[in-house]
Design an enzyme around this catalytic site. Structure first.
Site, PDB file in Angstrom:
ATOM      1  N   GLU A  73      35.711  34.959  53.792  1.00 22.03           N
ATOM      2  CA  GLU A  73      34.583  34.906  54.126  1.00 22.03           C
ATOM      3  C   GLU A  73      34.775  35.454  55.289  1.00 22.03           C
ATOM      4  O   GLU A  73      33.787  34.879  56.581  1.00 22.03           O
ATOM      5  CB  GLU A  73      34.154  33.483  53.933  1.00 22.03           C
ATOM      6  CG  GLU A  73      32.444  34.145  53.711  1.00 22.03           C
ATOM      7  CD  GLU A  73      31.338  33.426  52.664  1.00 22.03           C
ATOM      8  OE1 GLU A  73      31.533  33.070  51.641  1.00 22.03           O
ATOM      9  OE2 GLU A  73      31.388  32.079  53.069  1.00 22.03           O
ATOM     10  N   HIS A  76      54.541  34.081  33.670  1.00 21.48           N
ATOM     11  CA  HIS A  76      54.642  34.883  32.822  1.00 21.48           C
ATOM     12  C   HIS A  76      53.181  36.027  32.753  1.00 21.48           C
ATOM     13  O   HIS A  76      52.803  36.203  31.496  1.00 21.48           O
ATOM     14  CB  HIS A  76      54.340  34.123  31.448  1.00 21.48           C
ATOM     15  CG  HIS A  76      55.838  33.373  31.757  1.00 21.48           C
ATOM     16  ND1 HIS A  76      56.643  33.569  31.257  1.00 21.48           N
ATOM     17  CD2 HIS A  76      56.089  31.772  32.512  1.00 21.48           C
ATOM     18  CE1 HIS A  76      57.195  32.916  31.679  1.00 21.48           C
ATOM     19  NE2 HIS A  76      57.144  31.970  31.856  1.00 21.48           N
ATOM     20  N   LYS A  81      22.526  37.593  49.920  1.00 17.59           N
ATOM     21  CA  LYS A  81      21.036  36.441  49.425  1.00 17.59           C
ATOM     22  C   LYS A  81      19.519  37.523  49.272  1.00 17.59           C
ATOM     23  O   LYS A  81      19.003  36.959  48.759  1.00 17.59           O
ATOM     24  CB  LYS A  81      21.271  34.891  50.227  1.00 17.59           C
ATOM     25  CG  LYS A  81      22.077  34.545  49.693  1.00 17.59           C
ATOM     26  CD  LYS A  81      22.888  33.553  51.587  1.00 17.59           C
ATOM     27  CE  LYS A  81      23.539  32.390  50.729  1.00 17.59           C
ATOM     28  NZ  LYS A  81      23.556  30.842  51.953  1.00 17.59           N
TER      29      LYS A  81
HETATM   30  O1  PA5 Z   1      30.756  29.007  54.268  1.00 20.30           O
HETATM   31  C1  PA5 Z   1      29.881  29.323  54.163  1.00 20.30           C
HETATM   32  O2  PA5 Z   1      29.086  29.097  54.821  1.00 20.30           O
HETATM   33  C2  PA5 Z   1      28.888  29.965  52.728  1.00 20.30           C
HETATM   34  O3  PA5 Z   1      29.328  30.203  51.437  1.00 20.30           O
HETATM   35  C3  PA5 Z   1      28.037  28.372  52.235  1.00 20.30           C
HETATM   36  O4  PA5 Z   1      28.649  27.747  52.108  1.00 20.30           O
HETATM   37  C4  PA5 Z   1      27.325  29.215  50.692  1.00 20.30           C
HETATM   38  O5  PA5 Z   1      26.715  30.775  51.093  1.00 20.30           O
HETATM   39  C5  PA5 Z   1      26.412  28.415  50.683  1.00 20.30           C
HETATM   40  O6  PA5 Z   1      25.121  27.750  51.465  1.00 20.30           O
HETATM   41  P1  PA5 Z   1      24.672  26.628  51.583  1.00 20.30           P
HETATM   42  O7  PA5 Z   1      25.456  25.069  51.855  1.00 20.30           O
HETATM   43  O8  PA5 Z   1      23.576  26.824  53.067  1.00 20.30           O
HETATM   44  O9  PA5 Z   1      23.762  26.409  50.191  1.00 20.30           O
END
Ligand code: PA5
Length: 443
Positions: A278, A307, A421
């Site tokens: 990410e 394996h 989202k």
């Molecule tokens: O790293 C990030 O910012 C995302 O992966 C969020 O953690 C994830 O989308 C969850 O978002 P939130 O904590 O706002 O629910």
């Protein structure tokens, strides 16, 4: 101290496409620039995760102490960065530390998974920790509403004491709810993004509940931060590993496999997957130009996946960089009895420890990859404990930001996640998202 063995990432007679030490020299200026940018970001208070080891955690320990023996389980409701660190810490430490209480993480909206969790817990003895930085994520909100409704119906007098919320200090629906309902609450700092938040209240509350020594975790992280304070590559494992991975990315090695040789570290490979994917998987550079960069992180488990995957790793496309996680001393061990001393097929195993076999397998896989010209490195934990996990977490967070700087992208945003989202909001009928398909240019 965890150690980082990178010799099989360098050029050798076997790793012919390996990185020449000269190449590292040539990159010194880029390293200095990236380091300077990190310092600047820190001064501007953008990289809050660096400061987390210095925080006072009394607010967490006081809260956990106030619970007494009321609860035996915490269920975390969260997703992505609001879930993966909790899971990784708990599964890494539950055996060696013989944790006091159970932590389960519901990080999906699969109804069967929810049913399994509800089956496993005793509702009256369970505390629910709703974690979401934005306070609006559909998955977390949906599970919150199901659980809050059930708790309200079952325990009308005190259901608010059975929910704790971790969210932004001011913004978002959940913060409003905290103010109205009186749920106990914790904070996701403004300058700490989800995937960099495991050392904040996000990961520490469930850890402290379980009985993990969160101060030792932060101390380990502080020590790694110190180790990575200067731009000198040879003393800074985060920068060195980041640079080596960056050079391999530029050579077209677009896959990074993390392969712990310890079941208890497998969820850390998951945590790493999110952090690396990410943060670095980006279309635009910082100037807004299309560059489409990133390295696909893959997790594998040693020796199980020898394996399953290693055939591909050794003989398939040479497009991967490998990281093994090894443990020197396991919390428990078994000696393999010499049950058939006169049978050569198995008597070589007799009297050896299981951990010895596992670590031999790790080394053997590294040999096999090296002799096939596949770059690989190894991070060794003297043992799995809070201190070493703190070091590991800090090393990888610094490495990720540093690599993002080398790639000239913003490692802290996630526009691709936001698009999904928003499309979910549209499909589920959220007000204001009716025309979202037009934005996406999908018929
Ligand atoms: O790293 C990030 O910012 C995302 O992966 C969020 O953690 C994830 O989308 C969850 O978002 P939130 O904590 O706002 O629910």
């Amino acid at each position: 101290m965890i150690s980082f063995d990178y010799k099989n990432l360098l050029h050798s007679t076997k790793i012919r496409t390996g990185i020449e030490p000269d190449k590292l020299e040539l990159m010194q200026e880029a390293v200095q620039d990236a380091h300077a940018e990190i310092q600047k970001d820190r001064q501007q208070d953008i990289l809050g995760f660096y400061d987390l080891p210095d925080q006072n955690v009394d607010h967490i320990t006081d809260y956990i102490n106030s619970l007494g023996d009321r609860f035996d389980t915490m269920v975390v409701l969260g997703i992505g960065g609001s879930a993966l660190g909790n899971k990784a810490l708990y599964s890494a430490l539950r055996t060696p530390s013989q944790l006091r209480r159970k932590v389960l993480v519901y990080d999906n909206v699969d109804p069967v998974f929810l049913d399994e969790i509800l089956d496993e817990i005793t509702l009256s003895k369970t505390l629910f920790n709703v974690i979401t930085k934005s306070g609006t994520t559909a998955e977390t909100m949906a599970s919150y509403m199901i659980i809050a409704d059930r708790l309200r119906r079952t325990f009308p007098d005190d259901y608010t004491e059975r929910i704790v919320v971790t969210t932004d200090k001011e913004k978002g629906f959940l913060r409003k709810l905290v103010n109205d309902s009186g749920y106990a609450s914790f904070i996701v700092p403004d300058n700490v993004g989800g995937r960099f938040s495991v050392l904040s209240d996000v990961g520490l509350v469930s850890s402290a509940f379980a009985g993990i020594d969160i101060k030792a975790l932060l101390k380990g992280a502080a020590e790694m931060r110190q180790r990575c304070a200067e731009a000198d590559l040879m003393s800074n494992p985060a920068y060195l590993n980041g640079l080596l991975h960056y050079i391999y990315m530029k050579q077209g090695k677009n896959i990074s496999v993390m392969m712990p040789y310890a079941n208890s570290l497998y969820d850390f490979a998951d945590w790493y997957r999110q952090l690396w994917a990410e943060s670095l998987g980006k279309r635009k550079d910082v100037k807004g130009r299309d560059i489409f960069v990133g390295q696909t992180p893959v997790k594998a488990l040693g020796s199980t996946d020898q394996h399953s995957q290693v055939q591909l790793y050794v003989e398939g496309p040479n497009d991967k960089v490998f990281t093994f996680l090894k443990v020197e001393s396991f919390a428990v061990d078994y000696v393999i009895p010499n049950l058939h001393p006169d049978r050569e097929e198995v008597n070589y195993l007799g009297g050896k420890k299981l951990s010895q076999l596992l670590n031999a397998e790790a080394l053997a896989t590294s040999y096999a990859l090296t002799s096939a010209g596949r770059p690989n490195c190894t991070i060794t934990f003297p043992q799995i404990d809070e201190h070493h996990l703190g070091e590991f977490i800090m090393m990888y967070m610094i490495q990720t930001v540093f690599t993002g700087k080398l790639l000239n992208i913003n490692p802290l945003d996630q526009p691709g996640v936001e698009a999904g989202k928003n499309a979910t909001y549209m499909l589920m009928g959220k007000k204001g998202y009716e025309n979202y398909l037009e934005d996406l240019k999908i018929d």
